[in-house]
Write an enzyme that holds these catalytic residues in place. Structure first.
Site, short mmCIF file in Angstrom:
data_model
loop_
_atom_site.label_atom_id
_atom_site.label_comp_id
_atom_site.label_asym_id
_atom_site.label_seq_id
_atom_site.Cartn_x
_atom_site.Cartn_y
_atom_site.Cartn_z
N CYS A 19 5.73 10.61 75.25
CA CYS A 19 5.59 11.10 76.63
C CYS A 19 6.96 11.32 77.28
O CYS A 19 7.66 12.25 76.92
CB CYS A 19 4.70 10.13 77.41
SG CYS A 19 4.01 10.87 78.89
N HIS A 42 -0.20 9.05 73.95
CA HIS A 42 0.28 7.66 73.87
C HIS A 42 -0.42 6.88 72.76
O HIS A 42 -1.48 6.31 73.01
CB HIS A 42 0.00 6.95 75.20
CG HIS A 42 0.87 7.38 76.32
ND1 HIS A 42 2.04 6.72 76.65
CD2 HIS A 42 0.76 8.39 77.21
CE1 HIS A 42 2.60 7.31 77.69
NE2 HIS A 42 1.85 8.33 78.05
N GLU A 90 0.25 4.00 71.68
CA GLU A 90 0.15 2.57 72.03
C GLU A 90 -1.05 2.29 72.92
O GLU A 90 -1.41 1.14 73.15
CB GLU A 90 1.46 2.09 72.69
CG GLU A 90 1.67 2.46 74.16
CD GLU A 90 2.12 3.91 74.38
OE1 GLU A 90 2.11 4.70 73.41
OE2 GLU A 90 2.49 4.24 75.52
#
Lengths: 220, 80
Positions: free
Chosen positions: A86, A194, A196
């Site tokens: 990002c 993302h 994560e």
């Protein structure tokens, strides 16, 4: 796998990605403050999501000029792995490790939702365990994810097969549906989604977990 | 001395903010607005008196930080 997470003022996914790395590797990554000027010896450098320097001037512009980035450049040029997520992707384009730039979303809105990504390059340490054409579920959360490159640059990076992920349904106007991009040799990856935030999917492991796990296995 | 730097998206690069501005003006009844491009102005306070040198230095600043040459173009004005 030794991992460093670079922390800028305004980073906000640094702890999430550190937790993701700890889950996959069993070891906490080193958190490196952006003013750090000494060398750190790691396999992977992560530039996390967030709003480094409040996106002042342009997203990633200030972060790309901070002192730690000279080491990240050296690390990348020596073949070390760099993952920009990002805001980290924006930093990678600003510093020139990846071509092009990220513009405000075509709809002028912040978009935060799960998206489907098509894996289009598997010859990178990040995607080596995926198959070409496979779809991943990984969420996006950004205001400036509209990837842009001038015509010549775009055809060069398509010819080199640098596009790693494409959106199935383009959420932000990104040219050629580009969601993730690598350098030619594949050791530097920038992606708007993302991973994560995709560590679990219901009761099973999420596609983000698989991405980090791929990395770990490639390095081992 | 002062430098006024104008930074703007290159022609052909999508400018959603400019489009939104043009749309808002049209909805206010300004039908003559057929397009808008948004940019930014950066004013720099400079020491020294040499305009040519100042221009050269500010153009370098633009290339290195103030503008992203992939998507933006800039112009520089030097004032006393």
């Amino acid at each position: 796998m030794r991992v460093a997470v670079i922390v800028f003022p305004g980073s906000n996914c640094d702890r999430d990605v550190a937790e993701a790395i700890a889950q996959v590797t069993g070891k906490q990554p080193i958190m490196v403050w952006h003013r750090e000027t000494t060398f750190f010896d790691v396999d992977l450098v992560i530039l996390p999501g967030g709003f480094a320097y409040g996106d002042y001037l342009r997203p990633g512009a200030m972060a790309a000029r901070s002192s730690v980035m000279r080491h990240v450049l050296d690390h990348a040029k020596a073949g070390g792995l760099v993952l920009g997520i990002c805001n980290g992707f924006q930093v990678l384009t600003e510093i020139g490790l990846l071509p092009g730039a990220l513009l405000p979303n075509a709809g002028m809105k912040f978009i935060c939702k799960p998206v489907k990504l098509k894996v289009t390059r598997t010859s990178t340490p990040f995607t080596g365990s995926f198959t070409k054409g496979q779809y991943l579920d990984i969420p996006v959360a950004h205001h400036d994810g509209n990837y842009f490159a001038q015509k010549d640059e775009l055809s060069r990076l398509e010819d080199n097969e640098q596009v790693v992920f494409r959106y199935e349904n383009n959420p932000n106007g990104s040219i050629n549906d580009i969601a993730g991009l690598s350098n030619v040799s594949g050791n530097v990856l920038g992606m708007m989604p993302h991973p994560e935030r995709a560590m679990v999917h219901g009761k099973t492991r999420g596609d983000g977990y698989k991405l980090f796990n791929t990395l770990m296995e490639m390095i081992r | 001395m002062k430098a006024i730097v104008h930074v703007q998206l290159k022609p052909g690069v999508l400018d959603p903010q400019g489009q939104a501005i043009a749309g808002a003006l049209a909805s206010l009844g300004y039908d003559e607005v057929t397009g808008a491009r948004q940019g930014k102005v950066i004013e720099l306070e400079l020491s020294g008196t040499d305009h040519a040198l100042a221009r050269e230095r500010v153009e370098a600043m633009c290339g290195q930080l103030l503008a992203n040459m992939v998507i933006e173009q800039f112009s520089v004005e030097i004032l006393d």
